[in-house]
Design a protein around this motif. Structure first.
Motif, mmCIF file in Angstrom:
data_model
loop_
_atom_site.group_PDB
_atom_site.id
_atom_site.type_symbol
_atom_site.label_atom_id
_atom_site.label_comp_id
_atom_site.label_asym_id
_atom_site.label_seq_id
_atom_site.Cartn_x
_atom_site.Cartn_y
_atom_site.Cartn_z
ATOM 1 N N GLY A 35 51.376 10.562 34.169
ATOM 2 C CA GLY A 35 51.710 10.406 35.577
ATOM 3 C C GLY A 35 51.268 9.080 36.154
ATOM 4 O O GLY A 35 51.478 8.811 37.346
ATOM 5 N N TYR A 36 50.638 8.239 35.336
ATOM 6 C CA TYR A 36 50.270 6.906 35.815
ATOM 7 C C TYR A 36 51.537 6.099 36.076
ATOM 8 O O TYR A 36 52.517 6.211 35.342
ATOM 9 N N ARG A 37 51.491 5.273 37.108
ATOM 10 C CA ARG A 37 52.671 4.488 37.460
ATOM 11 C C ARG A 37 52.670 3.093 36.848
ATOM 12 O O ARG A 37 53.715 2.466 36.735
ATOM 13 N N THR A 38 51.496 2.597 36.507
ATOM 14 C CA THR A 38 51.423 1.231 35.985
ATOM 15 C C THR A 38 50.823 1.205 34.587
ATOM 16 O O THR A 38 50.026 2.067 34.219
ATOM 17 N N GLY A 39 51.211 0.177 33.862
ATOM 18 C CA GLY A 39 50.656 -0.011 32.527
ATOM 19 C C GLY A 39 49.176 -0.345 32.583
ATOM 20 O O GLY A 39 48.420 -0.012 31.672
#
Length: 68
Positions: A35-39
């Motif tokens: 669910g993380y949006r960024t690398g």
């Protein structure tokens, strides 16, 4: 010897259902699972191996509450 976390096997089974026959996950796949949006968030919490790929067992262990 360390004991595995209670949710490890269920988490590993879910990862195997989503990505069968593979040991390494891409950054986008780990983002989708966590669910993380960024690398940057993924790289902060999950150690990568082999050119930016992520070991499925390590991802399962961390998601089940284990150490990185």
């Amino acid at each position: 010897m360390a004991r595995e976390k209670p949710d490890y096997r269920a988490t590993m089974e879910q990862l195997n259902d989503l990505y069968p026959g593979r040991e390494l996950l891409t950054l986008d796949e780990v983002k989708a699972v966590t669910g993380y949006r960024t690398g940057d968030s993924v790289r902060k919490h999950f150690p990568s191996v082999c050119g930016g790929k992520y070991n499925k067992t390590t991802v399962a262990r961390i998601l089940a509450g284990g150490a990185a």
